[in-house]
Write an enzyme that holds these catalytic residues in place. Structure first.
Site, mmCIF file in Angstrom:
data_model
loop_
_atom_site.group_PDB
_atom_site.id
_atom_site.type_symbol
_atom_site.label_atom_id
_atom_site.label_comp_id
_atom_site.label_asym_id
_atom_site.label_seq_id
_atom_site.Cartn_x
_atom_site.Cartn_y
_atom_site.Cartn_z
ATOM 1 N N GLU A 93 0.876 -1.082 0.038
ATOM 2 C CA GLU A 93 0.117 -0.051 -0.008
ATOM 3 C C GLU A 93 1.011 1.316 0.205
ATOM 4 O O GLU A 93 0.868 2.004 -1.057
ATOM 5 C CB GLU A 93 -0.910 0.009 1.177
ATOM 6 C CG GLU A 93 -2.157 -0.872 1.232
ATOM 7 C CD GLU A 93 -2.956 -0.545 2.466
ATOM 8 O OE1 GLU A 93 -3.189 0.360 2.518
ATOM 9 O OE2 GLU A 93 -3.091 -1.614 3.151
ATOM 10 N N ASP B 122 -1.584 -3.990 3.809
ATOM 11 C CA ASP B 122 -1.603 -4.200 5.321
ATOM 12 C C ASP B 122 -2.453 -5.083 6.076
ATOM 13 O O ASP B 122 -3.422 -5.581 5.281
ATOM 14 C CB ASP B 122 -2.079 -2.641 5.882
ATOM 15 C CG ASP B 122 -1.233 -1.719 5.748
ATOM 16 O OD1 ASP B 122 -0.114 -1.631 5.428
ATOM 17 O OD2 ASP B 122 -1.532 -0.356 5.953
ATOM 18 N N ASP C 10 -4.979 -5.788 7.814
ATOM 19 C CA ASP C 10 -6.181 -5.489 8.242
ATOM 20 C C ASP C 10 -7.121 -5.588 7.353
ATOM 21 O O ASP C 10 -7.036 -5.777 6.335
ATOM 22 C CB ASP C 10 -6.202 -4.008 9.006
ATOM 23 C CG ASP C 10 -5.813 -2.968 8.208
ATOM 24 O OD1 ASP C 10 -5.783 -3.209 6.922
ATOM 25 O OD2 ASP C 10 -5.335 -1.921 8.541
ATOM 26 N N GLU D 24 -8.940 -3.508 5.786
ATOM 27 C CA GLU D 24 -8.918 -2.624 4.879
ATOM 28 C C GLU D 24 -7.794 -3.051 3.873
ATOM 29 O O GLU D 24 -7.970 -2.782 2.543
ATOM 30 C CB GLU D 24 -8.467 -1.223 5.236
ATOM 31 C CG GLU D 24 -9.021 0.099 4.275
ATOM 32 C CD GLU D 24 -10.590 0.394 4.566
ATOM 33 O OE1 GLU D 24 -11.102 1.088 3.663
ATOM 34 O OE2 GLU D 24 -11.058 0.233 5.443
ATOM 35 N N TYR E 22 3.202 -3.179 13.458
ATOM 36 C CA TYR E 22 2.053 -2.521 13.018
ATOM 37 C C TYR E 22 1.215 -1.479 14.097
ATOM 38 O O TYR E 22 1.042 -2.261 15.033
ATOM 39 C CB TYR E 22 0.917 -3.576 12.292
ATOM 40 C CG TYR E 22 -0.184 -3.076 11.543
ATOM 41 C CD1 TYR E 22 0.128 -2.127 10.347
ATOM 42 C CD2 TYR E 22 -1.312 -3.388 11.699
ATOM 43 C CE1 TYR E 22 -0.904 -1.949 9.594
ATOM 44 C CE2 TYR E 22 -2.330 -2.709 10.839
ATOM 45 C CZ TYR E 22 -2.113 -2.020 9.939
ATOM 46 O OH TYR E 22 -2.918 -1.713 8.998
ATOM 47 N N ARG F 4 -1.672 -0.141 14.126
ATOM 48 C CA ARG F 4 -3.322 -0.126 13.883
ATOM 49 C C ARG F 4 -3.756 -1.427 14.481
ATOM 50 O O ARG F 4 -3.973 -2.234 13.783
ATOM 51 C CB ARG F 4 -4.020 0.240 12.705
ATOM 52 C CG ARG F 4 -3.612 1.759 12.151
ATOM 53 C CD ARG F 4 -4.607 2.107 11.106
ATOM 54 N NE ARG F 4 -3.653 1.762 9.819
ATOM 55 C CZ ARG F 4 -2.875 2.606 9.373
ATOM 56 N NH1 ARG F 4 -2.467 3.380 9.760
ATOM 57 N NH2 ARG F 4 -2.191 2.024 8.282
ATOM 58 N N HIS G 51 -3.246 -9.424 14.658
ATOM 59 C CA HIS G 51 -1.903 -8.304 14.705
ATOM 60 C C HIS G 51 -1.422 -8.645 16.175
ATOM 61 O O HIS G 51 -2.089 -8.963 17.339
ATOM 62 C CB HIS G 51 -2.073 -7.003 14.625
ATOM 63 C CG HIS G 51 -3.127 -6.587 13.542
ATOM 64 N ND1 HIS G 51 -4.357 -5.640 13.615
ATOM 65 C CD2 HIS G 51 -3.203 -7.321 12.155
ATOM 66 C CE1 HIS G 51 -4.889 -5.740 12.469
ATOM 67 N NE2 HIS G 51 -4.213 -6.527 11.904
#
Length: 754
Positions: free
Chosen positions: A7, A80, A82, A84, A301, A303, A347
């Protein structure tokens, strides 16, 4: 050649370091296919099918990516880790023609050689449960934004207002807190203590309870008369030690950071706001330029809402602690911390990638805000893996007749984790140094010295800060780690809330928007409803629900609300106030500036006035005549207030347009973080408005438009928020770069922060 698609362009160089020859890394720079800004692009009658299209400003990126993919022997999707990121990989796979069941998806929680190489040997298919959870959120937010916002703009205030599933519930939290504070009535109470002595050592005993029917009953003194009555009952009587309790107590370390706790501690302990923290954390995750090493990622990471730590990281931590501090500081078994219900445990917690990379080793090599945040993350993680602090605790009960007093003391026997986290350890209220107390035994008769008492008043709950608002959002289950910062940024962007020092307060527009949403769309602002919806999204992610079924269930009630607001013509609302000019009733009406009071006798009587946050009429300010003579027409100039502060103007406007600046400025308006030093930019005015670094004169950065967080997709430069006739855009602030991106509903795309 193998193609790795990621990303963010910021971590491209960091990842490339760990790949051998034969690999190429390509960055999509965020979403490349999405719901277009117009029309709504969700087919409600066809099971809420979304219509995705390539983003216009990413067509060149898509073309370059497709050309590289055609030449590659293998394509791996490393967006990433997650929801998204999974959705972006799914969109990329669609554009590249990669089959959904092909093992082309790789994930890593940290950008290190070990993590990247481990991901390369274990690709998997795209997780459609994660993708569906993201699609459900995307469609939900599109339905709410596109269906509610038009009514909001027509009925509340003309302009660019928006409603959102998370932002509107968060706004109501702020409005409710402000109203609770406004309605608060303080209550009087008194703190009372006796200063006692033994062996020439004075100490304080706090009045705590009375003995009633052989039971300890807590007592609260509420006025001076009760204090005087207590003194008269105590005077001349003995203070006898009822009980002495000695014990060994332990204080356990806090878990390693998750996104919300990192944001809270960064504000409370470092004074960094959400924008600064998010910006610094992103760089620490993607990689910082270190002399002689190139780009190096420092933390995992950022988030996440999971406190899980990988076994390898725990093993490394225990070895590091034993070597640096000694075996007593390293627990026999690793410390484990329970994550809250609904956390995405894919995560780890936020931690340093390597404990050998100490904060001291980075001094002078990275920016100050980055170093401060890295130090906080490093110490918090290291402390979380250490043994508890050990204390010798003492509690003494003292009686004077039926009145009970308490003395508490605590002496550290072993520092444990506080050897690392001492600089950040919160003081425990009521702790005293037990070593300062005399040796006291049950039955001792203590000498009275004097009374100490103080009048107090209960205080209302504090206004929200960014940190306390994030904590409340987390506690109530509103939003997820990736949404906290953009949600709060949206509230400021829409001017629903204002900053008063470190506090967040609702603007009148925020009150009006909330009240209207409560009236017509109660679920949109209902905290429990919003939290329940987040749990349903988690159920989709876990494969327990179909995303279309969740949307259909929501839409039944939502459709009924839409019908209700469409049928309501919203007649002016009567008030309890009469017109001061004609005596008729004043009515609440709406304009593009918000709610106001207008005479019901309009148009015969044209009186109107603004209102305060409680809906009460406020007098329209009359122009104050100054002693300044207009040098163009000779009239006496009057004081005015404008967008850029106070000024004086000719009363002959519009025939005479002469104005003079008085030098009295409005409150500081903040922009984004300075790209040079990380401090906040603020609005300034010379011949025109510009944005400059708050660190001036040490930092002389300036920008012609508000700076926003994030990097240019083309050159990695800083971004500005620019308003043009064709709309609002993020544009690159670097001269010669033509990057420009449409601003869409911020809540719809949680990867964007303004």
């Amino acid at each position: 050649m193998k193609l790795i698609i990621i990303e963010g362009a910021g971590k491209k160089e960091t990842i490339e370091k760990y790949l051998g020859d034969g690999y190429r890394v390509f960055a999509t720079k965020g979403h490349i296919r999405d719901l277009p800004p117009k029309p709504m692009s969700v087919d409600i009658k066809n099971n809420f099918a979304p219509s995705y299209k390539p983003l216009e400003d990413k067509l060149d990126i898509i073309s370059n990516m497709q050309n590289l993919a055609n030449k590659a022997s293998e394509v791996l999707l490393a967006t990433d880790p997650d929801r998204e990121g999974e959705a972006i990989s799914w969109h990329v796979a669609h554009l590249l023609g990669i089959p959904q069941d092909k093992k082309a998806r790789i994930v890593f929680n940290e950008i290190s050689k070990k993590a990247v190489n481990a991901a390369l040997v274990s690709p998997r298919p795209i997780n459609m449960d994660l993708v569906d959870a993201q699609q459900a959120r995307r469609v939900l937010d599109r339905l709410v934004g596109y269906k509610v916002s038009p009514y909001l703009n027509r009925r509340v205030a003309g302009g660019k207002l928006s409603a959102g599933r998370v932002q509107s519930a968060t706004l109501k939290l702020i409005v409710d807190r402000d109203r609770e504070i406004a309605a608060f009535i303080p209550e009087e109470y008194w703190n009372f203590a006796s200063i006692l002595n033994k062996n020439d050592i004075d100490f304080k005993a706090v009045y705590s309870y009375e003995i009633i029917n052989d039971k300890e009953t807590k007592v609260k003194l509420v006025n001076a008369e009760q204090v005087e009555a207590l003194k008269s009952q105590l005077d001349g009587k003995d203070y006898i030690v009822k009980d002495v309790k000695k014990s060994i107590t332990y204080s356990k370390p806090a878990p390693p950071f998750i996104t919300s706790s990192m944001q809270q501690d960064a504000l409370n302990k470092l004074g960094m706001n959400l924008k600064q923290t998010s910006s610094a954390a992103q760089v620490l995750y993607e990689g910082v330029e270190l002399p002689g090493e190139g780009k190096v990622a420092l933390v995992t990471y950022i988030r996440t809402d999971s406190t899980r730590v990988s076994p390898d990281a725990q093993k490394e931590a225990l070895s590091f602690i034993s070597q640096k501090f000694g075996k007593d500081y390293s627990p026999e078994k690793p410390n484990f911390y329970a994550s809250k219900k609904g956390s995405q445990d894919a995560h780890e917690a936020i931690r340093p990638i390597s404990l050998d990379r100490t904060p001291e080793s980075l001094k002078g090599k990275i920016k100050p805000d980055q170093l401060k945040l890295y130090t906080l993350i490093y110490n918090r993680f290291l402390a979380s893996q250490m043994t508890p602090a050990k204390y010798d605790s003492l509690t003494i009960d003292i009686l004077n007749g039926i009145h009970g007093f308490k003395v508490n003391g605590r002496t550290m026997l072993f520092p444990g984790f506080t050897a690392v986290y001492k600089a950040f350890e919160e003081e425990k209220e009521g702790d005293e140094n037990a070593a300062k107390l005399p040796e006291i035994s049950k039955g001792d008769n203590l000498k009275f010295i004097e009374y100490k008492y103080e009048q107090k008043f209960t205080k209302p709950p504090a206004y929200y800060t960014e940190a306390s608002l994030v904590k409340t959002m987390e506690d109530k289950g509103i939003g997820r780690p990736a949404t906290y910062t953009p949600t709060i940024a949206t509230l400021f962007f829409r001017q629903y809330v204002n900053k008063d020092g470190k506090y967040i307060k609702a603007a009148q527009l925020g009150y009006d928007v909330t009240d209207w949403l409560v009236k017509y769309f109660e679920n949109i602002v209902n905290v429990k409803f919003t939290a329940d919806m987040e749990e349903k999204l988690d159920d989709i992610e876990d494969g327990n629900k179909e995303w279309q079924a969740v949307i259909a269930d929501f839409y039944k009630g939502f459709e009924a609300d839409l019908k209700k607001v469409g049928e309501d013509k919203q007649e002016p609302e009567p008030s309890d106030y009469n017109c001061p000019e004609c005596g008729q009733m004043l009515m609440y009406k709406m304009s593009r500036f918000g709610k106001f009071l207008s005479c019901s006798g309009y148009p015969n009587c044209k009186y109107s006035c603004p209102i305060d946050s409680e809906g009460k009429p406020t007098e329209r300010q009359k122009a104050e005549v100054t002693d300044i003579v207009c040098d163009k027409c000779g009239q006496m100039m009057v004081k005015r207030k404008g967008k850029f502060g106070d000024f004086v103007a000719c009363p002959g406007f519009p025939k005479c347009k002469n104005i003079l600046n008085t030098g009295e400025k409005k409150a500081v308006v903040e922009g984004g973080a300075c790209p040079d030093c990380g401090k906040m930019t603020v609005q300034k005015r010379a011949r025109s408005i510009f944005y400059g670094c708050s660190g001036y004169p040490e930092c002389k950065f300036t920008s012609s438009h508000p700076v926003v967080d994030g990097k240019c997709d083309k050159c990695n430069g800083f971004l500005m928020h620019k308003k043009l006739q064709s709309g609002e855009f993020f544009v690159c602030g670097i001269k010669g770069c033509d990057f420009k991106k449409d601003i869409v509903n911020i809540e719809e795309n949680t990867k964007t922060t303004v």
